[in-house]
Motif scaffolding. Structure first.
Motif, mmCIF file in Angstrom:
data_model
loop_
_atom_site.group_PDB
_atom_site.id
_atom_site.type_symbol
_atom_site.label_atom_id
_atom_site.label_comp_id
_atom_site.label_asym_id
_atom_site.label_seq_id
_atom_site.Cartn_x
_atom_site.Cartn_y
_atom_site.Cartn_z
ATOM 1 N N GLU A 57 0.834 -1.191 0.000
ATOM 2 C CA GLU A 57 0.000 0.000 0.000
ATOM 3 C C GLU A 57 0.874 1.247 0.000
ATOM 4 N N SER A 93 -11.335 0.923 -2.013
ATOM 5 C CA SER A 93 -10.928 -0.164 -1.120
ATOM 6 C C SER A 93 -11.832 -0.147 0.099
ATOM 7 N N ASP A 231 -4.399 -8.369 3.891
ATOM 8 C CA ASP A 231 -5.841 -8.470 3.706
ATOM 9 C C ASP A 231 -6.302 -9.762 4.376
ATOM 10 N N TYR A 320 -8.469 -4.181 1.085
ATOM 11 C CA TYR A 320 -7.646 -3.218 0.343
ATOM 12 C C TYR A 320 -7.636 -3.567 -1.143
#
Length: 353
Positions: A57, A93, A231, A320
């Motif tokens: 990210e 997201s 995740d 995400y």
């Protein structure tokens, strides 16, 4: 659909990845007392079942970009359908159906325009299935959104110490701009698909030298631009009462409350925002009783909170990057639908029943 089943070793692997998402399988095997082949096989099994995935990210605040969260109130019966379509947008997201199935929560990233409104927000406001939209710009994140807690600790203190990184990247609240080059995007996209790709795999994927890939990833991480997250399909690990907290906090207490929330194990995300409320947080609890205890004890002890609205998360459509509604049983074969190549306006045009 039958729920995925995971055992103690699976839970240890997940918690290990939350501590160090890119830890080599060989290191995990040494710490957890298993073979490298077993650890790798278990991780692939969890990924294929959509229980867990490591993703990269960007810390938008470190590159002077804006992030938003939105609340969408939908025509009755359309929330899940709209949420599924919103989830297909690459800039969306944490797409979740909340409030008894009448509302959608989503995070929206402004990847390429520091100051303009993301196209997704403009399209949502025009959609006939969306009867109300409230958009909140994130002014300051007190937690980075990294990995929800497992609810229980499956690793020993010694294992945690051996897996915890010795050096931490700058906090998400660091507002000093850091450089991000146009040439970095192929690398970022590759890590966004699979945050555990090796440097050699990344080099083959984006046609860079392996040493260049290693150096650039390490630079971006040290600068706090890039971080790795997990995740996680929370119900599989027993977190069955997730909720959003929309809070009005006295301005003089915003920083104090935000820092306090960041220290709560139940809070993986908290941020100060624009809008009708000025603080949003996500709370992860095992059940409604645990949620009630959190609200009446930890949260109630914080000075400066004037009002709290609690909305239960009923369904998570997208984390995400990992969609969850098509998750299969562990160990079964499945095919994941490809991301849509349609435009945002086409994605959000829902046929009238």
């Amino acid at each position: 659909m039958e729920s995925a089943r995971i055992d103690l070793l699976d839970r240890k692997i997940i918690q290990s990845l939350q501590l160090d998402p890119r830890a080599p399988f060989s290191r995990l095997a040494t710490v957890l007392g298993s073979s490298e082949q077993t650890i790798a096989r278990r991780y692939r099994r969890l990924v294929e079942a959509r229980v867990v995935r490591v993703v990269a990210e960007l810390n938008s605040q470190r590159i002077s970009q804006r992030d938003w969260v939105v609340r969408l109130r939908c025509v009755p019966g359309s929330a899940t359908m709209v949420a599924t379509k919103v989830a297909r947008d690459p800039d969306a997201s944490w797409v979740q159906v909340v409030s008894g199935g009448t509302e959608i929560f989503a995070a929206v990233r402004s990847r390429h325009d520091n100051h303009g409104t993301p196209l997704l927000l403009e399209q949502l406001s025009l959609n006939r299935q969306v009867v109300d939209m409230r958009a909140y710009c994130l002014l300051r994140e007190f937690t980075s959104g990294v990995s929800s807690p497992l609810g229980s600790n499956y690793l020993s203190s010694s294992e945690i110490d051996r897996l915890s990184p010795h050096h931490r990247a700058p906090r998400a609240t660091d507002r000093t701009a850091a450089p991000l080059q146009d040439s970095d995007w192929p690398l970022i996209r590759a890590l966004g698909k699979d945050g555990r790709m090796t440097f050699r795999q990344l080099a083959d994927e984006i046609h860079w030298h392996e040493s260049t890939v290693r150096r650039r990833v390490e630079e971006l991480v040290l600068e706090g631009v890039l971080f790795f997250n997990v995740d996680l399909d929370n119900p599989v690990v027993g977190l069955n009462a997730p909720a959003l907290l929309w809070m009005s906090v006295a301005p003089a207490k915003l920083a104090e409350v935000g820092d306090a929330l960041a220290g709560h194990q139940q809070i993986p995300f908290a941020a100060a925002t624009t809008g009708s409320t000025n603080m949003v947080a996500k709370v992860m609890c095992s059940d409604e009783t645990a949620l009630y205890q959190y609200l009446t004890q930890e949260l109630a002890s914080l000075d400066g909170i004037l009002h709290v609205e609690v909305t239960l998360i009923m369904q998570t459509v997208k984390l995400y990057s990992m969609t969850t509604q098509m998750r299969s049983r562990v160990g079964t074969e499945h095919s994941r639908p490809h991301a849509s190549t349609m435009s945002t306006s086409e994605l959000l045009s829902v046929d009238t029943p």
